[in-house]
Motif scaffolding. Structure first.
Motif, short mmCIF file in Angstrom:
data_model
loop_
_atom_site.label_atom_id
_atom_site.label_comp_id
_atom_site.label_asym_id
_atom_site.label_seq_id
_atom_site.Cartn_x
_atom_site.Cartn_y
_atom_site.Cartn_z
N PRO A 24 9.69 9.56 7.44
CA PRO A 24 10.52 10.33 6.50
C PRO A 24 11.41 9.45 5.63
CG PRO A 24 10.52 11.36 8.66
CD PRO A 24 9.86 10.04 8.83
N GLU A 25 11.97 8.37 6.21
CA GLU A 25 12.80 7.47 5.41
C GLU A 25 11.98 6.77 4.34
OE1 GLU A 25 12.81 7.73 8.60
OE2 GLU A 25 14.86 8.14 9.26
N LEU A 26 10.76 6.37 4.68
CA LEU A 26 9.89 5.73 3.69
C LEU A 26 9.58 6.69 2.54
CD1 LEU A 26 7.32 3.83 5.96
CD2 LEU A 26 9.15 2.83 4.58
N LEU A 27 9.30 7.95 2.90
CA LEU A 27 9.00 8.94 1.86
C LEU A 27 10.21 9.18 0.97
CD1 LEU A 27 7.11 10.99 0.57
CD2 LEU A 27 7.85 12.66 2.29
N ALA A 28 11.40 9.23 1.56
CA ALA A 28 12.62 9.42 0.77
C ALA A 28 12.82 8.26 -0.20
CB ALA A 28 13.82 9.56 1.69
N GLN A 29 12.53 7.04 0.26
CA GLN A 29 12.68 5.88 -0.62
C GLN A 29 11.64 5.90 -1.73
OE1 GLN A 29 15.16 3.54 -0.39
NE2 GLN A 29 14.37 2.88 -2.38
N LEU A 30 10.42 6.36 -1.42
CA LEU A 30 9.38 6.47 -2.44
C LEU A 30 9.78 7.48 -3.51
CD1 LEU A 30 6.19 6.44 -0.18
CD2 LEU A 30 6.83 4.69 -1.85
N ASP B 189 0.81 -1.22 0.00
CA ASP B 189 0.00 0.00 0.00
C ASP B 189 0.84 1.27 0.00
OD1 ASP B 189 -2.56 -0.75 -0.36
OD2 ASP B 189 -3.27 -0.19 1.62
N VAL B 190 1.85 1.32 0.86
CA VAL B 190 2.68 2.53 0.94
C VAL B 190 3.42 2.73 -0.37
CG1 VAL B 190 4.63 3.61 2.11
CG2 VAL B 190 2.88 2.41 3.45
N SER B 191 3.89 1.65 -0.97
CA SER B 191 4.59 1.75 -2.26
C SER B 191 3.66 2.30 -3.33
CB SER B 191 5.12 0.38 -2.67
OG SER B 191 6.02 -0.13 -1.71
N TYR B 192 2.41 1.86 -3.35
CA TYR B 192 1.46 2.35 -4.34
C TYR B 192 1.05 3.80 -4.08
CZ TYR B 192 0.73 -2.16 -6.59
OH TYR B 192 0.91 -3.32 -7.30
N ASP B 193 1.16 4.25 -2.83
CA ASP B 193 0.85 5.65 -2.52
C ASP B 193 1.76 6.61 -3.28
OD1 ASP B 193 -1.26 5.22 -0.88
OD2 ASP B 193 -0.22 5.62 0.99
N ASN B 194 2.99 6.17 -3.50
CA ASN B 194 3.98 7.02 -4.13
C ASN B 194 4.14 8.30 -3.29
OD1 ASN B 194 4.99 8.89 -6.67
ND2 ASN B 194 5.54 6.74 -6.91
N THR B 195 4.32 9.43 -3.91
CA THR B 195 4.58 10.65 -3.15
C THR B 195 3.35 11.15 -2.39
OG1 THR B 195 4.15 11.92 -5.16
CG2 THR B 195 6.44 11.41 -4.64
N ALA B 196 2.17 10.57 -2.65
CA ALA B 196 0.99 10.96 -1.87
C ALA B 196 1.14 10.60 -0.40
CB ALA B 196 -0.26 10.27 -2.45
N PHE B 197 2.09 9.72 -0.10
CA PHE B 197 2.34 9.38 1.30
C PHE B 197 2.82 10.59 2.08
CE2 PHE B 197 5.17 7.55 4.62
CZ PHE B 197 4.21 6.85 5.34
N ALA B 198 3.31 11.61 1.37
CA ALA B 198 3.75 12.82 2.05
C ALA B 198 2.60 13.48 2.81
CB ALA B 198 4.33 13.80 1.04
N ILE C 55 5.74 3.24 11.15
CA ILE C 55 5.36 4.40 10.34
C ILE C 55 5.78 5.69 11.02
CG2 ILE C 55 3.37 5.76 9.58
CD1 ILE C 55 3.90 3.60 7.64
N GLU C 56 5.52 5.79 12.32
CA GLU C 56 5.86 7.01 13.05
C GLU C 56 7.37 7.18 13.19
OE1 GLU C 56 3.81 6.65 16.72
OE2 GLU C 56 1.84 7.14 15.87
#
Length: 523
Positions: free
Chosen positions: A513-519, A347-356, A508-509
């Motif tokens: 930020p690391e997840l978003l950077a990887q996305l 799910d987070v991978s499919y969010d792409n930058t929308a996870f921001a 997640i908490e």
């Protein structure tokens, strides 16, 4: 310039390896698979050397036609899979059209599918290693067939790119690709069972295909072997004429792509119709659940998992009907629960930058995880319920209802719990929003395979209590085990779901930020 384009394609592949070591793992796995196929096919071609001319002709024409058709059709259905040499990117360089087309066609040989096709095409000379005339005819046919694979593929990809500008076509194309894949098993099984009785029909089919551009090149050596030089010459004319037409069509598509490139169109939605956002409460958890539920019905990348749901019971029903009993259908409910629960692992991978948005608005990890679980349940719960009841009705095993209910509920909650942990820890390269669901992003295929493969193995282990009780009940006929499963299955699943959401929310908490950077890096 042709050599430059080939070096560019090789450089793109090399950059993917440097980007992620898992890309090398993925290439190694794909290479081993391709090597196995190559060895198997080469053994078959060697054995054909001792076969009579008619049998060799039938097998080679059917196999060659299937290969050419596959190269021609897949780019249309799955447009956007590999556009590393998109002609639009060369519009400003003033490269001569013929040079660009030659380089793009030869670039199709770079990679495992292209290399495998080239080797097997040239290896079709082996069955005709009987006389110089047959060898020469087989070599000419192999080159014409290989040229057909490359040119038909590029022409289809060029026109498919224009069609893919329509979102509706992308969704229909996905259906057209997934449906045949789902029915490969029954089709192969039926074909194998009826092969002995259909040998005459296969020969007639091969004769018909030998007069088409797809099969004509592979029938050349057989014509020479029986002394039909006029037929061989006519088939060469058919193949060359088809290649000329395809070149003309491809040239038209490239001119259109470089002068007037297609624009991807999206749908319009009337104001005030917010879909699931009108259903769920205006809370962080409700907002995430509404957005996730919307994905299942509006995002083509999620619809691939959705299409499996109605097709899977059909495939199992066909297999069960051939065996004369329908107990095989009993696995439909737990299997669909397993697949749909696991679908949120990316799910987070499919969010792409929308996870921001989750990070910028301060959405808690707990709200993020529960929102995605609830969004998945919108589809998963009714789908599992309907398919489970349907399988019990068709197999006339209503006595298994308590145990089946406990198994499905336990598997569904267990899967969503484990998926909640993995999606918060690992970001894998996936198609970006609006892209083809079948596009292969550069780099990370090895990581995706490792995370998904090992994760599903872990999920199988976690589901052993529910599954074991269900299997024991079916084998022994002791329905007390079913009633135990009705309580134990959901209880174990609920505990694992709670743990998964808690651990995933904490990750997640802590690592948002690391997840978003990887996305962003993957994008």
């Amino acid at each position: 310039m042709v050599a430059t384009l080939l070096r560019l394609k090789l450089q793109i592949l090399g950059n993917g390896f440097r980007r992620s070591p898992w890309q090398i793992v993925g290439l190694a796995i794909g290479g081993l698979y391709g090597l196995g196929v190559l060895v198997f096919m080469l053994i078959g071609l060697i054995l054909l050397r001792g076969a009579d001319t008619e049998l060799a002709r039938t097998i080679l024409v059917l196999a060659g036609s299937a290969a050419v058709l596959g190269w021609a059709l897949i780019p249309i259905i799955a447009s956007g899979i590999d556009m590393t040499l998109d002609p639009q990117r060369f519009a400003a360089f003033g490269i001569p059209q013929r040079t660009l087309m030659t380089g793009m066609a030869l670039a199709g040989l770079v990679g495992i599918p292209g290399a495998l096709t080239a080797i097997l095409s040239l290896a079709t000379v082996i069955p005709w290693w009987r006389s110089p005339q047959e060898i020469a005819a087989a070599l000419i046919g192999a080159l014409l067939g290989l040229a057909g694979c490359l040119l038909y593929s590029r022409c289809a990809a060029a026109w498919g790119t224009n069609l893919a500008a329509s979102r509706r076509f992308r969704e229909i194309g996905m259906v057209l690709l997934i449906v045949p894949i789902m029915f490969i098993g029954p089709v192969v099984s039926t074909t194998v069972q009826g092969f002995r009785h259909a040998s005459g029909d296969l020969s007639a089919l091969a004769s018909a295909l030998s007069w088409t551009p797809f099969g004509a090149p592979w029938a050349l050596p057989a014509d020479v072997a029986v002394g039909d030089y006029a037929g061989a010459a006519l088939r060469v004319v058919i193949a060359l004429a088809a290649l000329a037409v395809v070149m003309w069509l491809w040239n038209m598509a490239m001119v259109r792509a470089m002068v007037n490139p297609p624009r991807v169109t999206g749908g319009k939605r009337s104001a005030g119709k917010l879909g699931f956002f009108n259903v769920f409460p205006a809370t962080p958890t409700g907002a995430v659940a509404a957005r996730t539920a919307s994905y299942w019905f509006r995002d083509p990348r999620y619809m691939g998992s959705l299409l499996v749901v109605p097709l899977l019971p059909v495939v199992l029903y066909l297999n069960a009907s051939r065996q004369g009993h329908y107990d095989l259908l009993l696995i439909v409910g737990p299997l669909v629960a397993f697949l749909l629960a696991w679908s949120i692992s990316s799910d987070v991978s499919y969010d792409n930058t929308a996870f921001a948005l989750h990070i910028a608005t301060g959405v808690s990890g707990k709200a993020d995880r529960w929102g995605r679980v609830i969004g998945c349940c919108v589809l998963a719960v009714p789908a599992v319920l309907v398919l489970t009841l349907g399988s019990l009705a068709i197999s006339h095993r209503w006595d298994l209802l308590p145990g089946m209910a406990g198994t499905c509920a336990g598997v569904l909650m267990t899967g969503m719990g484990l998926a909640s942990v993995l999606s918060a820890r690992y970001v894998t390269p996936v198609p970006k929003p609006g892209e083809s669901p079948f596009k292969k992003p550069p780099g990370g295929q090895g990581l995706t395979l490792a995370v998904q493969g090992l994760g599903m193995l872990v999920l199988l282990v976690l589901c052993l209590p529910q599954g074991g009780l269900m299997i024991a009940e079916v084998i022994t006929g002791n329905h007390v085990l079913g009633w135990i499963n009705l309580v134990a299955g959901p209880l174990i699943g609920a505990v694992l779901l709670w743990l998964g959401v808690r651990i995933g929310g904490r990750d997640i908490e802590r690592r948002g930020p690391e997840l978003l950077a990887q996305l962003i890096k993957n994008g």
